[in-house]
Scaffold this motif. Structure first.
Motif, PDB file in Angstrom:
ATOM      1  N   ARG A 181      40.051  73.498  81.684  1.00  0.00           N
ATOM      2  CA  ARG A 181      40.039  72.067  81.946  1.00  0.00           C
ATOM      3  C   ARG A 181      39.926  71.333  80.617  1.00  0.00           C
ATOM      4  O   ARG A 181      38.960  71.518  79.871  1.00  0.00           O
ATOM      5  N   MET A 225      43.634  64.697  78.050  1.00  0.00           N
ATOM      6  CA  MET A 225      44.390  63.892  77.067  1.00  0.00           C
ATOM      7  C   MET A 225      44.557  62.454  77.567  1.00  0.00           C
ATOM      8  O   MET A 225      45.563  61.806  77.284  1.00  0.00           O
ATOM      9  N   LEU A 226      43.570  61.968  78.320  1.00  0.00           N
ATOM     10  CA  LEU A 226      43.644  60.609  78.866  1.00  0.00           C
ATOM     11  C   LEU A 226      42.699  59.637  78.180  1.00  0.00           C
ATOM     12  O   LEU A 226      42.939  58.428  78.214  1.00  0.00           O
ATOM     13  N   ILE A 227      41.618  60.157  77.603  1.00  0.00           N
ATOM     14  CA  ILE A 227      40.504  59.314  77.179  1.00  0.00           C
ATOM     15  C   ILE A 227      40.480  59.186  75.659  1.00  0.00           C
ATOM     16  O   ILE A 227      40.589  60.168  74.927  1.00  0.00           O
ATOM     17  N   ALA A 277      39.094  58.582  71.844  1.00  0.00           N
ATOM     18  CA  ALA A 277      37.946  59.072  71.082  1.00  0.00           C
ATOM     19  C   ALA A 277      36.812  58.058  71.167  1.00  0.00           C
ATOM     20  O   ALA A 277      37.037  56.845  71.113  1.00  0.00           O
ATOM     21  N   MET A 283      37.007  69.151  77.867  1.00  0.00           N
ATOM     22  CA  MET A 283      36.515  67.905  78.490  1.00  0.00           C
ATOM     23  C   MET A 283      37.107  67.804  79.890  1.00  0.00           C
ATOM     24  O   MET A 283      38.325  67.872  80.065  1.00  0.00           O
ATOM     25  N   TRP A 307      34.064  61.887  85.360  1.00  0.00           N
ATOM     26  CA  TRP A 307      33.577  62.425  84.083  1.00  0.00           C
ATOM     27  C   TRP A 307      32.569  63.520  84.399  1.00  0.00           C
ATOM     28  O   TRP A 307      31.498  63.232  84.948  1.00  0.00           O
ATOM     29  N   CYS A 365      32.070  66.535  69.655  1.00  0.00           N
ATOM     30  CA  CYS A 365      31.832  65.179  70.197  1.00  0.00           C
ATOM     31  C   CYS A 365      30.341  64.873  70.287  1.00  0.00           C
ATOM     32  O   CYS A 365      29.576  65.616  70.896  1.00  0.00           O
ATOM     33  N   GLN A 425      28.825  62.621  71.895  1.00  0.00           N
ATOM     34  CA  GLN A 425      28.444  61.847  73.082  1.00  0.00           C
ATOM     35  C   GLN A 425      27.192  62.457  73.712  1.00  0.00           C
ATOM     36  O   GLN A 425      27.208  63.602  74.186  1.00  0.00           O
ATOM     37  N   ALA A 478      26.833  59.725  78.014  1.00  0.00           N
ATOM     38  CA  ALA A 478      27.598  60.222  79.152  1.00  0.00           C
ATOM     39  C   ALA A 478      27.368  61.735  79.266  1.00  0.00           C
ATOM     40  O   ALA A 478      26.823  62.377  78.364  1.00  0.00           O
ATOM     41  N   ILE A 528      29.410  64.344  79.415  1.00  0.00           N
ATOM     42  CA  ILE A 528      30.473  65.312  79.115  1.00  0.00           C
ATOM     43  C   ILE A 528      30.016  66.511  78.306  1.00  0.00           C
ATOM     44  O   ILE A 528      30.587  67.582  78.405  1.00  0.00           O
TER      45      ILE A 528
END
Lengths: 221, 221
Positions: free
Chosen positions: B92, B95-97, B99, B143, B155, B181, B183, B186, B188
């Motif tokens: 999984r 390529m939608l979100i 940086a 991600m 997410w 990342c 983050q 969130a 992820i």
């Protein structure tokens, strides 16, 4: 003071592109004049074209592939740039697929020049300097690219009828470019590109200052 | 001639980014050292950083949200830049979100500085001039952002275990940047960012010249 609800109509001939200036609070409507036509829409901050609508930032903000009516589009600096305020079409639009460009037509077997949305963008922005450094992912209105349960994409003809439209409210002063997609090899325009129109409309009810940040899931990255 | 299968290992500490040079034909593997960590991967043509991997061009070429093993990634000039050759994770990726960046953390309520993948990219590319004009949509490995039947995104925490990896073959000389990342708001990265490793591997079987254009649905726009 009585004002015409339509301030300005700009026809975008088949296979061509046009730029319009839109002020914060004004609405911009794109009309599919004959039906079945995809429009590639690009939006730039008027005072700095390096800030532009960004599909990947919009998706991160709204948790969807494309905004619903009432939701917003965001720039690469995460500022709201447009709100989707009305959609009289079947409501299928795309923000996954790059603008067609000379390389695309070459790969499709075209010998020599072919109009493209990327070149239409460059031509439409020729009066604006400095030029933006990139061709952003467009808002491909009326373009049907469904995603299935296996994450596969399909390319379908636009399902709009003559006169169908989509309307946005500008959340900042911007330059909006619309290209009547010249794709005549793939099926997205039904094989025959036709024209669109851009209507810039007076603000119905000027938004109060500071009231533009209204999309707002904050759970993301 | 016996060569070590691993030419070079670069550890990418939690919340940081690193750049590596990869030659055409070499493989680059990103390893999740502890598990549950997202990597933002950016790829640039080594001789011109204005050419870079482009998610929207890749999707147009492969008709999918993310390549399968054996499929390729393409640049904004529609040239193949990477082939996905191995994936030992649950497979999984996103390529939608966009940086994450300082504006993102500000919107999430962070006061003051917070590491971000966009800043990690800028720092990692500091030795390369001229700098690329944009922060491209990354290849967000590990991600999990599933798309449901209503085009809504979720997410989810990365599902990788320690040692899981994804391996690409370079189809041109390139600069590969990986950001671990940072983050931590969130979900992820499961709340605690950890480190990744980049292994650059010798070409197993050098590709013959001219054999790199192998993805190939041509039905699109």
């Amino acid at each position: 003071m009585a004002v015409s609800p339509t301030l300005q109509r700009t026809v975008v001939p088949a296979r061509e592109g046009r730029a319009v200036l839109v002020s914060s609070g004004q609405r911009v409507r794109v009309v599919d004049l004959e039906g079945g036509q995809v429009g590639d829409v690009f939006v730039f901050a008027r005072d700095d074209l390096s800030e532009h609508h960004s599909a990947s930032h919009t998706r991160a903000q709204i948790d969807r592939l494309f905004p619903k009516v009432g939701e917003q589009f965001f720039t690469n600096r995460r500022r709201p740039v447009l709100t989707l305020v009305e959609d009289t079409s079947v409501g299928r639009h795309d923000m996954l697929i790059a603008a067609c460009d000379p390389e695309r037509y070459a790969s499709l077997g075209v010998a020599g020049w072919h109009a493209s949305c990327a070149d239409n963008l460059r031509l439409a922005l020729a009066p604006f300097t400095p030029a933006p450094p990139v061709v952003p992912q467009p808002i491909n209105i009326f373009m049907r690219i469904p995603v299935d349960e296996h994450d596969d994409l399909s390319w379908l003809p636009a399902a709009t009828g003559a006169g169908d439209s989509i309307t946005f409210r500008a959340e900042m002063d911007c330059v909006v470019v619309v290209s009547s997609c010249p794709q005549d090899i793939a099926v997205i325009n039904g094989g025959v590109p036709t024209s669109l129109a851009i209507d810039v409309l007076e603000a119905e009810d000027p938004a109060p200052q500071g009231a533009t940040h209204r999309s707002g899931k904050q759970s993301l990255s």
